[in-house]
Scaffold this motif. Structure first.
Motif, PDB file in Angstrom:
ATOM      1  N   ASP A 107       7.616 -20.339  -6.410  1.00 53.21           N
ATOM      2  CA  ASP A 107       8.638 -19.064  -6.304  1.00 53.21           C
ATOM      3  C   ASP A 107       7.857 -17.984  -6.019  1.00 53.21           C
ATOM      4  N   ILE A 108       8.081 -17.291  -5.081  1.00 52.21           N
ATOM      5  CA  ILE A 108       7.401 -16.107  -4.338  1.00 52.21           C
ATOM      6  C   ILE A 108       8.297 -15.137  -3.998  1.00 52.21           C
ATOM      7  N   VAL A 109       7.781 -14.030  -4.582  1.00 54.12           N
ATOM      8  CA  VAL A 109       8.584 -12.844  -4.772  1.00 54.12           C
ATOM      9  C   VAL A 109       7.702 -11.626  -4.102  1.00 54.12           C
ATOM     10  N   GLU A 110       8.173 -11.103  -2.877  1.00 52.13           N
ATOM     11  CA  GLU A 110       7.435 -10.146  -2.130  1.00 52.13           C
ATOM     12  C   GLU A 110       7.890  -8.871  -2.489  1.00 52.13           C
ATOM     13  N   SER A 111       6.817  -7.787  -2.751  1.00 54.97           N
ATOM     14  CA  SER A 111       7.135  -6.520  -3.352  1.00 54.97           C
ATOM     15  C   SER A 111       7.842  -5.750  -1.919  1.00 54.97           C
ATOM     16  N   CYS A 112       8.689  -4.841  -2.014  1.00 51.44           N
ATOM     17  CA  CYS A 112       8.935  -4.038  -0.740  1.00 51.44           C
ATOM     18  C   CYS A 112       8.167  -3.029  -0.476  1.00 51.44           C
ATOM     19  N   PHE A 113       7.033  -2.910  -1.517  1.00 50.20           N
ATOM     20  CA  PHE A 113       5.812  -2.033  -0.895  1.00 50.20           C
ATOM     21  C   PHE A 113       5.044  -2.347   0.074  1.00 50.20           C
ATOM     22  N   ASN A 114       5.296  -3.703   0.458  1.00 51.09           N
ATOM     23  CA  ASN A 114       4.375  -4.344   1.535  1.00 51.09           C
ATOM     24  C   ASN A 114       4.889  -3.857   2.758  1.00 51.09           C
ATOM     25  N   HIS A 115       6.017  -3.156   2.728  1.00 49.69           N
ATOM     26  CA  HIS A 115       6.681  -2.549   4.014  1.00 49.69           C
ATOM     27  C   HIS A 115       6.220  -0.936   4.046  1.00 49.69           C
ATOM     28  N   LYS A 116       5.711  -0.560   4.987  1.00 42.38           N
ATOM     29  CA  LYS A 116       5.298   0.893   5.122  1.00 42.38           C
ATOM     30  C   LYS A 116       6.411   1.781   4.630  1.00 42.38           C
ATOM     31  N   GLN A 117       7.496   1.829   5.465  1.00 44.17           N
ATOM     32  CA  GLN A 117       8.627   2.508   5.133  1.00 44.17           C
ATOM     33  C   GLN A 117       8.924   2.952   3.632  1.00 44.17           C
ATOM     34  N   SER A 118       9.027   1.496   2.890  1.00 47.46           N
ATOM     35  CA  SER A 118       9.347   1.550   1.620  1.00 47.46           C
ATOM     36  C   SER A 118       8.486   2.232   0.782  1.00 47.46           C
ATOM     37  N   ALA A 119       7.027   1.819   1.084  1.00 42.04           N
ATOM     38  CA  ALA A 119       5.978   2.502   0.366  1.00 42.04           C
ATOM     39  C   ALA A 119       5.854   4.223   0.421  1.00 42.04           C
ATOM     40  N   ASN A 120       6.207   4.261   1.684  1.00 41.01           N
ATOM     41  CA  ASN A 120       6.191   5.876   2.080  1.00 41.01           C
ATOM     42  C   ASN A 120       7.167   6.682   1.137  1.00 41.01           C
ATOM     43  N   VAL A 121       8.585   5.981   1.285  1.00 42.48           N
ATOM     44  CA  VAL A 121       9.484   6.843   0.606  1.00 42.48           C
ATOM     45  C   VAL A 121       9.348   6.732  -1.009  1.00 42.48           C
ATOM     46  N   PHE A 122       8.937   5.668  -1.414  1.00 42.79           N
ATOM     47  CA  PHE A 122       8.525   5.824  -2.748  1.00 42.79           C
ATOM     48  C   PHE A 122       7.485   6.680  -3.365  1.00 42.79           C
ATOM     49  N   GLU A 123       6.619   6.727  -2.450  1.00 34.25           N
ATOM     50  CA  GLU A 123       5.237   7.679  -2.775  1.00 34.25           C
ATOM     51  C   GLU A 123       5.948   9.057  -2.754  1.00 34.25           C
ATOM     52  N   TYR A 124       7.021   9.411  -1.808  1.00 34.40           N
ATOM     53  CA  TYR A 124       7.568  10.658  -1.783  1.00 34.40           C
ATOM     54  C   TYR A 124       8.411  11.213  -3.011  1.00 34.40           C
ATOM     55  N   LEU A 125       9.051  10.028  -3.238  1.00 36.85           N
ATOM     56  CA  LEU A 125       9.815  10.009  -4.660  1.00 36.85           C
ATOM     57  C   LEU A 125       8.982  10.376  -5.908  1.00 36.85           C
ATOM     58  N   LYS A 126       7.630   9.779  -5.934  1.00 36.85           N
ATOM     59  CA  LYS A 126       6.811  10.220  -6.871  1.00 36.85           C
ATOM     60  C   LYS A 126       6.303  11.396  -7.106  1.00 36.85           C
ATOM     61  N   GLN A 127       6.058  12.106  -5.819  1.00 39.28           N
ATOM     62  CA  GLN A 127       5.694  13.484  -5.930  1.00 39.28           C
ATOM     63  C   GLN A 127       6.729  14.379  -6.080  1.00 39.28           C
ATOM     64  N   ILE A 128       8.088  13.965  -5.864  1.00 42.11           N
ATOM     65  CA  ILE A 128       9.199  14.826  -6.285  1.00 42.11           C
ATOM     66  C   ILE A 128       9.335  14.866  -7.728  1.00 42.11           C
ATOM     67  N   ALA A 129       8.993  13.704  -8.047  1.00 40.55           N
ATOM     68  CA  ALA A 129       9.053  13.520  -9.719  1.00 40.55           C
ATOM     69  C   ALA A 129       8.255  14.322 -10.381  1.00 40.55           C
ATOM     70  N   ALA A 130       7.042  14.413  -9.771  1.00 41.51           N
ATOM     71  CA  ALA A 130       5.896  15.199 -10.543  1.00 41.51           C
ATOM     72  C   ALA A 130       6.456  16.594 -10.710  1.00 41.51           C
ATOM     73  N   LEU A 131       7.126  16.999  -9.876  1.00 45.07           N
ATOM     74  CA  LEU A 131       7.562  18.543  -9.884  1.00 45.07           C
ATOM     75  C   LEU A 131       8.674  18.474 -10.869  1.00 45.07           C
ATOM     76  N   ASN A 132       9.236  17.749 -11.265  1.00 41.55           N
ATOM     77  CA  ASN A 132      10.402  17.636 -12.387  1.00 41.55           C
ATOM     78  C   ASN A 132       9.764  18.009 -13.751  1.00 41.55           C
ATOM     79  N   ASP A 133      10.371  19.183 -14.414  1.00 42.82           N
ATOM     80  CA  ASP A 133       9.637  19.508 -15.714  1.00 42.82           C
ATOM     81  C   ASP A 133      10.654  18.971 -17.025  1.00 42.82           C
ATOM     82  N   ILE A 134      11.506  17.872 -16.570  1.00 43.17           N
ATOM     83  CA  ILE A 134      11.978  17.324 -17.804  1.00 43.17           C
ATOM     84  C   ILE A 134      11.122  16.274 -18.683  1.00 43.17           C
TER      85      ILE A 134
END
Length: 280
Positions: A107-134
């Motif tokens: 039973d094999i599950v692949e991460s979407c991070f294996n695709h460049k676009q998915s990894a890049n968008v998620f990294e962008y969201l991480k950087q935005i999250a780091a700016l949030n002060d909640i």
């Protein structure tokens, strides 16, 4: 000895790499000459042997692999060989052990991070999250940043993967049309909204106040529960989720027992402490 990282020997459909010293095709006899570890030598017809080379090397961090319900951990390397009818996986573990499998047995599950676009968008969201002060009121830690840092794997089959890379989003391909139930009643637009929500991984429902959005949510919850699954209701404010709970736990429906009001640690503690032994 055959190097199992770069060679896979299949004889009569069985993986035999570990048992073989050499495997050579004899052009004169048009057969495979195979020597085993025990010193015995056999000749096999051409169609009975597959000598696979040039495996695809996969990043083990991008895959979750299990067999018969047991997940594999501490995977160091993955080599995938493509055969005539199926693929074969050579998996190396951190403790030095290695094992070969048919892909169909895993039973094999692949991460979407294996695709460049998915990894890049998620990294962008991480950087935005780091700016949030909640922040966490108790620890003063940034909530969003901490949550994002914990995420290292996102299955390509879940809705988030499609959000990160919309090209992965496919319309419902089920041959059987889903017929929803409506224990909370509905009108024509609510019927379509619930049906679309149940047939697609991502569904957006929009409407002005008093158009039945809460009623639609209740019907979606009912349909998901009838499929034997659980539902997580989230919102950017407590009043929205409390409204759902109030509706379900009202005297009209008396379904509050199916809801776990969680969120912050205080709510979780209160929920556990207030559990009753008997349920309707």
């Amino acid at each position: 000895m055959i190097n199992a990282k770069y060679n896979m020997i299949i004889i009569k459909g069985e993986i035999k790499t570990r048992e073989i010293v050499s495997c050579q095709y004899n052009r004169n006899t048009k057969k495979w000459d195979v020597e085993f570890n025990n010193g015995k030598k056999y000749s096999y017809s051409y169609l009975n042997v597959q000598k696979l080379k040039d495996p695809q090397i996969l990043n083990p961090k991008m895959y979750r692999i299990s067999r018969d319900g047991r997940e594999f951990f501490n995977i160091k390397a993955i080599y995938v060989f493509t055969g005539k009818h199926e693929s074969y996986w050579h998996i190396c573990f951190n403790n030095g052990s290695t094992t070969d499998y048919r892909q169909s047995d895993l039973d094999i599950v692949e991460s979407c991070f294996n695709h460049k676009q998915s990894a890049n968008v998620f990294e962008y969201l991480k950087q935005i999250a780091a700016l949030n002060d909640i922040k966490n009121e108790e620890t003063n830690e940034k909530l969003l940043s901490k949550r994002f840092e914990k995420i290292s794997f996102v299955s390509k089959n879940i809705a988030l993967a499609k959000y990160l890379n919309p090209s992965l989003l496919k319309a419902n391909e089920s041959k059987n049309e889903y017929i929803p139930i409506f224990p909370f009643g509905c009108n024509n637009s609510q019927y379509k909204a619930v049906k679309n929500a149940m047939e697609n991984q991502i569904s957006v429902i929009q409407g002005p106040p008093r158009t039945g959005k809460t009623q639609t949510i209740l019907n979606i919850i009912a349909n998901i529960l009838m499929k034997g699954k659980t539902v997580q209701i989230v919102s950017n404010n407590n009043s929205a989720t409390e409204n759902i709970f109030d509706k379900l736990s009202s005297n009209k429906y008396n379904l509050g027992f199916i809801v776990a009001t969680l969120g912050n640690s205080k709510n979780k503690k209160m929920f556990i402490e207030n559990q009753e032994i008997n349920y309707p």
